[in-house]
Design an enzyme around this catalytic site. Structure first.
Site, PDB file in Angstrom:
ATOM      1  CE  LYS A   1      -3.765  -2.271   2.529  1.00 32.41           C
ATOM      2  NZ  LYS A   1      -4.712  -2.111   3.647  1.00 32.41           N
TER       3      LYS A   1
ATOM      4  CE1 TYR B   1      -9.317  -2.898   0.704  1.00 37.91           C
ATOM      5  CE2 TYR B   1      -8.657  -0.825  -0.283  1.00 37.91           C
ATOM      6  CZ  TYR B   1      -8.338  -1.978   0.407  1.00 37.91           C
ATOM      7  OH  TYR B   1      -7.038  -2.215   0.820  1.00 37.91           O
TER       8      TYR B   1
ATOM      9  CG  PHE C   1     -13.261   1.939   7.637  1.00 39.11           C
ATOM     10  CD1 PHE C   1     -12.615   1.504   6.483  1.00 39.11           C
ATOM     11  CD2 PHE C   1     -14.016   1.021   8.350  1.00 39.11           C
ATOM     12  CE1 PHE C   1     -12.715   0.188   6.046  1.00 39.11           C
ATOM     13  CE2 PHE C   1     -14.126  -0.297   7.921  1.00 39.11           C
ATOM     14  CZ  PHE C   1     -13.475  -0.708   6.764  1.00 39.11           C
TER      15      PHE C   1
ATOM     16  NE  ARG D   1      -6.616 -12.364   5.070  1.00 35.24           N
ATOM     17  CZ  ARG D   1      -7.386 -11.278   5.149  1.00 35.24           C
ATOM     18  NH1 ARG D   1      -7.232 -10.283   4.271  1.00 35.24           N
ATOM     19  NH2 ARG D   1      -8.282 -11.163   6.092  1.00 35.24           N
TER      20      ARG D   1
ATOM     21  CB  THR E   1      -7.152  -5.618  10.207  1.00 32.26           C
ATOM     22  OG1 THR E   1      -7.797  -6.669   9.500  1.00 32.26           O
ATOM     23  CG2 THR E   1      -7.342  -4.317   9.454  1.00 32.26           C
TER      24      THR E   1
ATOM     25  NE  ARG F   1      -1.942  -5.960   7.425  1.00 28.33           N
ATOM     26  CZ  ARG F   1      -3.072  -6.538   7.019  1.00 28.33           C
ATOM     27  NH1 ARG F   1      -3.712  -7.396   7.821  1.00 28.33           N
ATOM     28  NH2 ARG F   1      -3.567  -6.275   5.825  1.00 28.33           N
TER      29      ARG F   1
ATOM     30  CG  ASN G   1      -3.435  -2.717   6.979  1.00 24.49           C
ATOM     31  OD1 ASN G   1      -3.245  -2.246   5.846  1.00 24.49           O
ATOM     32  ND2 ASN G   1      -4.515  -3.418   7.269  1.00 24.49           N
TER      33      ASN G   1
ATOM     34  CG  HIS H   1      -5.496  -6.019   0.089  1.00 23.91           C
ATOM     35  ND1 HIS H   1      -6.635  -6.113   0.847  1.00 23.91           N
ATOM     36  CD2 HIS H   1      -5.706  -6.807  -0.997  1.00 23.91           C
ATOM     37  CE1 HIS H   1      -7.503  -6.911   0.234  1.00 23.91           C
ATOM     38  NE2 HIS H   1      -6.962  -7.342  -0.889  1.00 23.91           N
TER      39      HIS H   1
ATOM     40  CD  GLU I   1      -8.920  -8.820  -3.369  1.00 25.83           C
ATOM     41  OE1 GLU I   1      -7.744  -9.181  -3.099  1.00 25.83           O
ATOM     42  OE2 GLU I   1      -9.774  -8.595  -2.488  1.00 25.83           O
TER      43      GLU I   1
HETATM   44  P1  CMP Z   1      -7.160  -4.451   4.002  1.00 30.00           P
HETATM   45  O1  CMP Z   1      -6.711  -5.805   4.411  1.00 30.00           O
HETATM   46  O2  CMP Z   1      -6.614  -3.886   2.744  1.00 30.00           O
HETATM   47  O3  CMP Z   1      -8.763  -4.450   3.891  1.00 30.00           O
HETATM   48  C1  CMP Z   1      -9.539  -3.303   4.094  1.00 30.00           C
HETATM   49  C2  CMP Z   1      -8.720  -2.148   4.613  1.00 30.00           C
HETATM   50  O4  CMP Z   1      -9.479  -1.135   5.233  1.00 30.00           O
HETATM   51  C3  CMP Z   1      -7.802  -2.656   5.712  1.00 30.00           C
HETATM   52  O5  CMP Z   1      -6.787  -3.438   5.177  1.00 30.00           O
HETATM   53  C4  CMP Z   1      -7.386  -1.349   6.355  1.00 30.00           C
HETATM   54  O6  CMP Z   1      -6.411  -0.660   5.579  1.00 30.00           O
HETATM   55  C5  CMP Z   1      -8.696  -0.591   6.266  1.00 30.00           C
HETATM   56  N1  CMP Z   1      -9.510  -0.728   7.494  1.00 30.00           N
HETATM   57  C6  CMP Z   1     -10.130  -1.809   7.978  1.00 30.00           C
HETATM   58  N2  CMP Z   1     -10.818  -1.519   9.092  1.00 30.00           N
HETATM   59  C7  CMP Z   1     -10.631  -0.204   9.297  1.00 30.00           C
HETATM   60  C8  CMP Z   1     -11.105   0.704  10.282  1.00 30.00           C
HETATM   61  N3  CMP Z   1     -11.912   0.296  11.262  1.00 30.00           N
HETATM   62  N4  CMP Z   1     -10.714   1.985  10.186  1.00 30.00           N
HETATM   63  C9  CMP Z   1      -9.892   2.379   9.186  1.00 30.00           C
HETATM   64  N5  CMP Z   1      -9.419   1.564   8.208  1.00 30.00           N
HETATM   65  C10 CMP Z   1      -9.794   0.288   8.275  1.00 30.00           C
END
Ligand code: CMP
Length: 152
Positions: A9, A49, A57, A85, A91, A102, A112, A115, A126
Site C-alpha cells: 500500500k 473495496y 471508514f 494472510r 488488520t 504488520r 497496515n 493487502h 482481485e
Molecule cells: P485491508 O486488508 O486492505 O482491507 C480493508 C482495509 O481497510 C484494511 O486493510 C485497512 O487498511 C482498512 N480498514 C479496515 N478496518 C478499518 C477501520 N476500522 N478503520 C480504518 N481503516 C480500516
C-alpha cells in the site's frame, strides 16, 4: 497451488518497505508471478473495496489508498491465500502478532502496509482487477526441490 493478490500500500511504498515485504514472501518460498506499480484511482478503489464502500471508514481508506503509488503482485504457492494472510497478521498493526509483517512494521489499522486476498473468490476477482492474463508468468524456480518434498 493457489494464487493470491497482494498490494504493497502507499504507506509501504512511501516508507521504502516494499523490498523487505516482498523479500518475506520470497524467503518463505512463495513465487512472485506478476508485479507492477500503479496509482489506484477512486474508481478502482471502489471496485477493490466494494464490501467496505458503505462503511464509515471508507472515505479515509479511499484517500489513503489513492494517495501514493502501490505495488501490486500475484503470489503463488501451496495454500498461498492462507499462508500470506497469516504472514500479514491481524488488520491492525497494534494487534498483529510479533513476527508478522504488520506486527513487526505497522502501528496502524488503516496504514497496515499490505493487502492480501482473503479467500479463493476474492483472490480471483482481485487478480482480474489488477492484471491481464498475459501479465502473469508461471515458472518453476530451480531451487523448488529444496523448498519442499516432491509429494507435498
Ligand atoms: P485491508 O486488508 O486492505 O482491507 C480493508 C482495509 O481497510 C484494511 O486493510 C485497512 O487498511 C482498512 N480498514 C479496515 N478496518 C478499518 C477501520 N476500522 N478503520 C480504518 N481503516 C480500516
Amino acid at each position: 497451488m493457489q494464487r493470491t493478490l497482494i498490494l504493497c500500500k502507499p504507506d509501504c511504498v512511501e516508507r521504502r518497505l516494499v523490498g523487505r515485504v516482498l523479500g518475506r514472501f520470497e524467503e518463505k518460498g512463495l513465487n512472485i508471478i506478476a508485479m507492477k506499480m500503479l496509482r489506484v484511482t477512486p474508481e478502482l478503489a471502489k471496485l477493490h473495496y466494494a464490501e467496505h464502500v458503505q462503511k464509515p471508514f471508507y472515505p479515509g481508506l479511499e484517500a489513503f489508498i489513492t494517495g501514493a503509488p502501490v505495488v501490486a503482485a500475484v503470489i503463488e504457492g501451496l495454500e498461498a491465500i492462507r499462508v500470506v494472510r497469516e504472514m500479514l497478521g491481524a488488520t491492525s498493526g497494534l494487534q498483529a502478532a510479533a513476527g508478522t509483517i504488520r506486527g513487526d512494521l505497522s502501528s496502524s489499522r488503516q496504514m497496515n502496509l499490505v493487502h492480501a486476498s482473503d479467500g479463493p473468490e476474492s483472490a480471483e476477482r482481485e487478480i482480474d482487477l489488477y492484471f491481464a492474463a498475459d501479465e502473469i508468468h508461471t515458472y518453476t524456480p530451480t531451487l523448488t526441490p529444496w523448498l519442499k518434498a516432491a509429494d507435498e
